[in-house]
Design an enzyme around this catalytic site. Sequence first.
Site: not given
Ligand code: MN
Ligand code: FE
Length: 335
Positions: A76, A107, A110, A116, A180, A214, A217
């Site tokens: 990421e 991103e 992500h 986390y 991606e 994604e 994206h």
């Molecule tokens: Mn992406």
């Molecule tokens: Fe991503």
Amino acid sequence: MTKQGIINNSTVDPNKILPMRYMWARQHYKDGVANNWTPEEVSMQQDVEHWKSNDVLSANERRLILWNLGFFSTAESLTANNLILSVYQHVTNPECRQYILRQAYEEAVHTDTFIYCCDSLGLDPDEIYNMYETIPSIKEKDNFVVNLTKSLMDPYFKTDTTENIQQFIHDLIGYYVIMEGIFFYAGFAMMLALKRQGKMIGIGEQFEYIMRDESIHLAFGCDLINTIIEENPEIWTEDFKQKVVGLIKEAVILEQQYAHDACPQGMLAINAKQFSDYVEYIADRRLERINLPKVYGKPNPFPWMSQATDLSKEKNFFETRVTEYQTAGSLEWGD
Ligand code: MN
Ligand code: FE
């Protein structure tokens, strides 16, 4: 060479977003905003119980989870850096830049998701964040993308000749279509397959959100690529098309190696062969999206994957579990 197009347009003022010309870029921006989410919205409590328990996850399932956290935790950031440091520089059209800024934020979300996950499961960050160096099947994917997108990183690179526009398209394909669009998808399928079995459902839900981001994206990337080609048709030669197909075939092999490495034994209703078939199915979809003929002709072994991408956030929150219960009786996975 087109003077008024999406690249090399000397009349573009990157600060003037209105009037807009490429409405698809605007639409992707709005779709991204409509999917807004943060990892903390998803509870990790049950995942922590599953991870700490000795009888929920098998050794194979743990490996699969670690291989995915190991790949995505650094991937990421790699995509975010590539996007901001290079793609942004060469795409001056303001509505496209507006989308790229949105993508960069996603991103960051992500990257935050994997922080986390590591924090809540109590994983060793040195282990997870070094897997892109220590696990060959992960390292090979990352190296492939870094090599593919080299010219984007060259500070003197310009999209000023037919050859360089080809190079730019080559790198955009490496970044959007391969990284991606292909390298993320075996991992998505693995974590969502686990979630369908009721295992690590918090991480599974976060993967669903990431996958939905994604998919936008990728759609933006393909629209960008197709628009540049449309405006500069002389670059889209038979030789160059063959080169692109060759790169995608190489990427498919790397992703299949990764799937086998993450899932060497097979487990309840999941095995590497299905993930390999899925990667081929996905690669055909990507080829078609950039107007190239498909190569593999595999049917989708995981029809539920497209469902997970297509759902809106609200539907995802309130209806996916219902859908899953409804289809649980008709699982057709063989082994
Ligand atoms: Mn992406
Ligand atoms: Fe991503």
